[in-house]
Design a protein around this motif. Structure first.
Motif, PDB file in Angstrom:
ATOM      1  N   ASP A   1      18.301  69.513  50.861  1.00 51.15           N
ATOM      2  CA  ASP A   1      18.395  68.230  51.557  1.00 51.15           C
ATOM      3  C   ASP A   1      17.107  67.427  51.415  1.00 51.15           C
ATOM      4  OD1 ASP A   1      20.946  68.613  52.527  1.00 51.15           O
ATOM      5  OD2 ASP A   1      20.292  69.478  54.434  1.00 51.15           O
ATOM      6  N   GLY A   2      17.261  66.116  51.283  1.00 46.47           N
ATOM      7  CA  GLY A   2      16.127  65.213  51.387  1.00 46.47           C
ATOM      8  C   GLY A   2      15.887  64.864  52.851  1.00 46.47           C
ATOM      9  N   VAL A   3      14.839  64.093  53.098  1.00 47.19           N
ATOM     10  CA  VAL A   3      14.435  63.837  54.476  1.00 47.19           C
ATOM     11  C   VAL A   3      15.485  63.030  55.242  1.00 47.19           C
ATOM     12  CG1 VAL A   3      13.093  61.776  53.852  1.00 47.19           C
ATOM     13  CG2 VAL A   3      12.545  63.038  55.934  1.00 47.19           C
ATOM     14  N   VAL A   4      16.129  62.044  54.602  1.00 50.74           N
ATOM     15  CA  VAL A   4      17.155  61.260  55.294  1.00 50.74           C
ATOM     16  C   VAL A   4      18.347  62.146  55.628  1.00 50.74           C
ATOM     17  CG1 VAL A   4      18.835  59.391  55.038  1.00 50.74           C
ATOM     18  CG2 VAL A   4      16.474  59.040  54.325  1.00 50.74           C
ATOM     19  N   THR A   5      18.784  62.945  54.662  1.00 52.23           N
ATOM     20  CA  THR A   5      19.923  63.837  54.886  1.00 52.23           C
ATOM     21  C   THR A   5      19.638  64.811  56.018  1.00 52.23           C
ATOM     22  OG1 THR A   5      20.377  63.699  52.518  1.00 52.23           O
ATOM     23  CG2 THR A   5      21.490  65.434  53.741  1.00 52.23           C
ATOM     24  N   LYS A   6      18.439  65.398  56.005  1.00 50.99           N
ATOM     25  CA  LYS A   6      18.075  66.369  57.037  1.00 50.99           C
ATOM     26  C   LYS A   6      18.077  65.727  58.426  1.00 50.99           C
ATOM     27  CE  LYS A   6      16.722  70.052  56.356  1.00 50.99           C
ATOM     28  NZ  LYS A   6      17.370  71.387  56.388  1.00 50.99           N
ATOM     29  N   LEU A   7      17.511  64.545  58.552  1.00 48.14           N
ATOM     30  CA  LEU A   7      17.430  63.888  59.858  1.00 48.14           C
ATOM     31  C   LEU A   7      18.791  63.411  60.345  1.00 48.14           C
ATOM     32  CD1 LEU A   7      14.110  61.943  59.290  1.00 48.14           C
ATOM     33  CD2 LEU A   7      14.445  63.889  60.808  1.00 48.14           C
ATOM     34  N   MET A   8      19.635  62.957  59.431  1.00 51.99           N
ATOM     35  CA  MET A   8      20.978  62.530  59.843  1.00 51.99           C
ATOM     36  C   MET A   8      21.800  63.718  60.335  1.00 51.99           C
ATOM     37  SD  MET A   8      20.995  59.254  59.574  1.00 51.99           S
ATOM     38  CE  MET A   8      19.248  59.317  59.989  1.00 51.99           C
ATOM     39  N   LYS A   9      21.572  64.894  59.745  1.00 50.23           N
ATOM     40  CA  LYS A   9      22.305  66.086  60.171  1.00 50.23           C
ATOM     41  C   LYS A   9      21.855  66.586  61.540  1.00 50.23           C
ATOM     42  CE  LYS A   9      23.432  68.132  55.644  1.00 50.23           C
ATOM     43  NZ  LYS A   9      23.195  69.302  54.748  1.00 50.23           N
ATOM     44  N   HIS A  10      20.565  66.451  61.849  1.00 55.19           N
ATOM     45  CA  HIS A  10      20.021  67.123  63.025  1.00 55.19           C
ATOM     46  C   HIS A  10      19.511  66.191  64.115  1.00 55.19           C
ATOM     47  CE1 HIS A  10      20.536  70.961  61.060  1.00 55.19           C
ATOM     48  NE2 HIS A  10      19.936  70.488  59.990  1.00 55.19           N
ATOM     49  N   GLY A  11      19.718  64.880  63.967  1.00 55.62           N
ATOM     50  CA  GLY A  11      19.471  63.973  65.073  1.00 55.62           C
ATOM     51  C   GLY A  11      18.096  63.346  65.139  1.00 55.62           C
ATOM     52  N   GLY A  12      17.376  63.311  64.016  1.00 54.54           N
ATOM     53  CA  GLY A  12      16.064  62.684  64.007  1.00 54.54           C
ATOM     54  C   GLY A  12      16.124  61.222  63.629  1.00 54.54           C
ATOM     55  N   THR A  13      14.967  60.565  63.720  1.00 55.97           N
ATOM     56  CA  THR A  13      14.830  59.165  63.311  1.00 55.97           C
ATOM     57  C   THR A  13      14.017  59.109  62.034  1.00 55.97           C
ATOM     58  OG1 THR A  13      14.921  58.318  65.578  1.00 55.97           O
ATOM     59  CG2 THR A  13      13.883  56.909  63.937  1.00 55.97           C
ATOM     60  N   ILE A  14      14.539  58.432  61.016  1.00 52.40           N
ATOM     61  CA  ILE A  14      13.778  58.180  59.803  1.00 52.40           C
ATOM     62  C   ILE A  14      13.186  56.778  59.905  1.00 52.40           C
ATOM     63  CG2 ILE A  14      15.914  57.481  58.596  1.00 52.40           C
ATOM     64  CD1 ILE A  14      12.733  58.948  56.970  1.00 52.40           C
ATOM     65  N   VAL A  15      11.877  56.681  59.793  1.00 53.05           N
ATOM     66  CA  VAL A  15      11.190  55.392  59.789  1.00 53.05           C
ATOM     67  C   VAL A  15      10.649  55.172  58.385  1.00 53.05           C
ATOM     68  CG1 VAL A  15       9.311  54.016  60.748  1.00 53.05           C
ATOM     69  CG2 VAL A  15      10.559  55.608  62.218  1.00 53.05           C
ATOM     70  N   ILE A  16      11.103  54.127  57.724  1.00 50.29           N
ATOM     71  CA  ILE A  16      10.660  53.819  56.365  1.00 50.29           C
ATOM     72  C   ILE A  16       9.755  52.597  56.436  1.00 50.29           C
ATOM     73  CG2 ILE A  16      11.364  53.292  54.005  1.00 50.29           C
ATOM     74  CD1 ILE A  16      14.034  54.592  54.577  1.00 50.29           C
ATOM     75  N   ASN A  17       8.470  52.812  56.197  1.00 50.58           N
ATOM     76  CA  ASN A  17       7.505  51.714  56.203  1.00 50.58           C
ATOM     77  C   ASN A  17       7.521  50.986  54.869  1.00 50.58           C
ATOM     78  OD1 ASN A  17       6.472  52.391  58.853  1.00 50.58           O
ATOM     79  ND2 ASN A  17       5.503  54.155  57.875  1.00 50.58           N
ATOM     80  N   GLU A  18       7.142  49.725  54.886  1.00 47.42           N
ATOM     81  CA  GLU A  18       7.214  48.861  53.693  1.00 47.42           C
ATOM     82  C   GLU A  18       8.651  48.832  53.174  1.00 47.42           C
ATOM     83  OE1 GLU A  18       4.544  47.325  53.496  1.00 47.42           O
ATOM     84  OE2 GLU A  18       3.279  48.727  54.590  1.00 47.42           O
ATOM     85  N   GLY A  19       9.583  48.607  54.097  1.00 49.97           N
ATOM     86  CA  GLY A  19      11.004  48.696  53.756  1.00 49.97           C
ATOM     87  C   GLY A  19      11.455  47.745  52.683  1.00 49.97           C
TER      88      GLY A  19
END
Length: 514
Positions: free
Chosen positions: A336-354
């Motif tokens: 899993d990548g970081v977005v996939t992992k967080l979507m599965k387990h309830g975290g927030t992904i913050v992408i700076n310089e979006g």
């Protein structure tokens, strides 16, 4: 007889001139430090005639003679005015300088003069020495209870004295002491481990459920400004209190600005947008204005996991969504990548310089926001995100200052709720910096913070000057704590903030007015 008298008079005049040169050279050295750079000769002349019983012509002669003797290095600036760029002071600092209010210059062998502290008079200073406090270090190490036997010393006054004594301890000693304390605290917190390495992609633990599911919990404790508080399950990636600067043992809350036309401030609005679900949130504001600090504080208050990633043009969809790899048994598995992992387990992904997120990543995010589904082609998974999962993008505004910050196109903007941030009002920024800088000891006086904020405000309103953000003012306070003057620290951080087309020296006239 007359020749003897003439010789004696000449020696007396020479001695007087030498004493005056000693005074003037140490004053010049102090003023160069105060200015944070070159000292206008005119400024030295004005200060010298103000502080000492020396007339203007004598000061002029001393300056010229000192330049010939190598005491002063004098050059002409761009405005053709003469400026002293360096000084080699004559002898040790004269005692007379230490008696001038505001200079705080002491000779090397002079004992600690506690009357330099705001609330200490001569009688109290004598009492402090009588109680065994012979140095600023000893005084700073005391507790208020140690000082309350001193006549007229109250608990509150004792704390002020202790805090201000810290400003007179040699910087090297203070920094070394604080560094050792941080080192020991780290070892204590992590059971003696030095480096603590954790692969966030190896953590497959859900965040806690909302406290509101427990009927025994008071409703006031179940949310923070509308955003549900989750159970603290000990998740290793929760935002913790020790990640924030402290005041009175508690994390310092973010200062906020009001959002025009809405009737909410930035903290309230961000909490309420996150409370509405995984709808996509975009925070837009200049660098150093507190976007990420506010997000982290909200996640700390609600026991949530936040992972922040800085986007750039080299980012690949696989970096965020995941990639197939060969495990130790030579079997191809999907990681899993970081977005996939967080979507599965309830975290927030913050992408700076979006604004520089590659198209492949943005398409995956848009599907989450539109359909509440994440499709990972390489693994063949279709993921309905955990109900606590969130997607947040931060970016700078597309203004002249941020030339590379291209705006989103209309279709992408439509998929995000947007909150605009700005720098704090002066009073709020002063209060925030005062709390952050002086939480455990006095590093910089509030009046100096006020001067710094006023200068920073001027840079933010001038299109041709480097912009000094709140974060840069934090850096300036560090330099002041390490011995720089206010003006010197401001000149340094302004230079650090400059873009290639900007000349930091353009701000120096304004800094000298600070």
């Amino acid at each position: 007889m007359s020749s003897v008298t003439a010789t004696g008079d000449a020696e007396t005049n020479t001695d007087a001139s030498s004493d005056e040169q000693r005074l003037l050279s140490h004053l010049a050295k102090h003023l160069i430090h105060e200015m944070g750079g070159d000292l206008p000769v005119e400024t030295l002349h004005l200060r010298a005639t103000d502080y000492f019983d020396i007339d203007a012509e004598a000061v002029q002669n001393l300056t010229e003679d000192g330049a010939e003797d190598g005491i002063y290095q004098i050059e002409r600036g761009d405005d053709t005015a003469q400026r002293i760029t360096d000084v080699e002071p004559v002898g040790s600092p004269p005692d007379k300088l230490g008696s001038i209010a505001g200079l705080d210059i002491q000779s090397d062998d002079e004992p600690a003069d506690f009357t330099q502290l705001d609330t200490v008079g001569e009688n109290m200073a004598e009492s402090l020495h009588g109680a065994g406090f012979d140095s600023y270090g000893a005084l700073h190490a005391a507790t208020p209870n140690d000082l309350t036997d001193i006549p007229t010393m109250t608990q509150s006054k004792a704390q002020i004295v202790i805090d201000q004594a810290g400003q007179h301890i040699p910087t090297e000693k203070m920094l070394a002491s604080e560094a050792l304390e941080r080192y020991q605290n780290h070892l204590d917190e992590y059971d003696g481990q030095h480096a603590v390495v954790q692969d966030i992609l190896e953590v497959s633990q859900d965040v806690g459920d909302p406290l509101a599911l427990d009927p025994t919990v008071s409703s006031d404790e179940t949310h923070y400004k509308g955003l549900l508080v989750l159970e603290d399950t000990g998740h290793p990636n929760l935002v913790r209190a020790n990640e924030f600067p402290q005041h009175d043992g508690e994390p310092i809350p973010p200062k906020t600005t009001d959002i025009g036309h809405i009737g909410l401030n930035t903290l309230e609005a961000t909490a309420q947008k996150l409370a509405r679900g995984n709808m996509g949130l975009r925070l837009v504001g200049p660098h150093g204005c507190g976007k990420n600090y506010l997000l982290r504080y909200l996640h700390y208050k609600t026991n949530r996991v936040l992972v922040s990633v800085d986007a750039d043009s080299s980012m690949l969809a696989q970096d965020m969504l995941g990639v197939s790899t060969v495990n130790e048994n030579r079997v191809v598995v999907f990681r899993d990548g970081v977005v996939t992992k967080l979507m599965k387990h309830g975290g927030t992904i913050v992408i700076n310089e979006g604004n520089v997120v590659p198209a492949g990543v943005m398409m995956a995010l848009q599907k989450i926001l539109n359909q509440n589904v994440l499709t990972v082609k390489e693994s063949g998974e279709e993921i309905v995100p955990h109900p606590a999962a969130r997607v947040v993008i931060t970016m700078n505004p597309p203004t002249r200052e941020y030339r590379d910050s291209e705006p989103f196109n209309a279709a992408t903007r439509d998929r995000f709720q947007t909150i605009y941030f700005d720098y704090l009002d002066d009073d709020d920024e002063i209060a925030l910096l005062d709390q952050m800088a002086n939480g455990d000891r006095l590093r910089v006086k509030r009046d100096d913070i006020k001067r710094m904020v006023e200068f920073a405000g001027a840079t933010r309103n001038n299109d041709t000057w480097p912009t000094v953000s709140t974060r840069k003012l934090e850096h300036a306070i560090d330099w002041i704590d390490e011995g720089a003057s206010v003006r010197g620290a401001l000149k340094h951080v302004t230079k650090a903030a400059a873009e290639p087309h900007q000349n930091p020296a353009d701000t120096h006239e304004k800094i000298e007015d600070v």
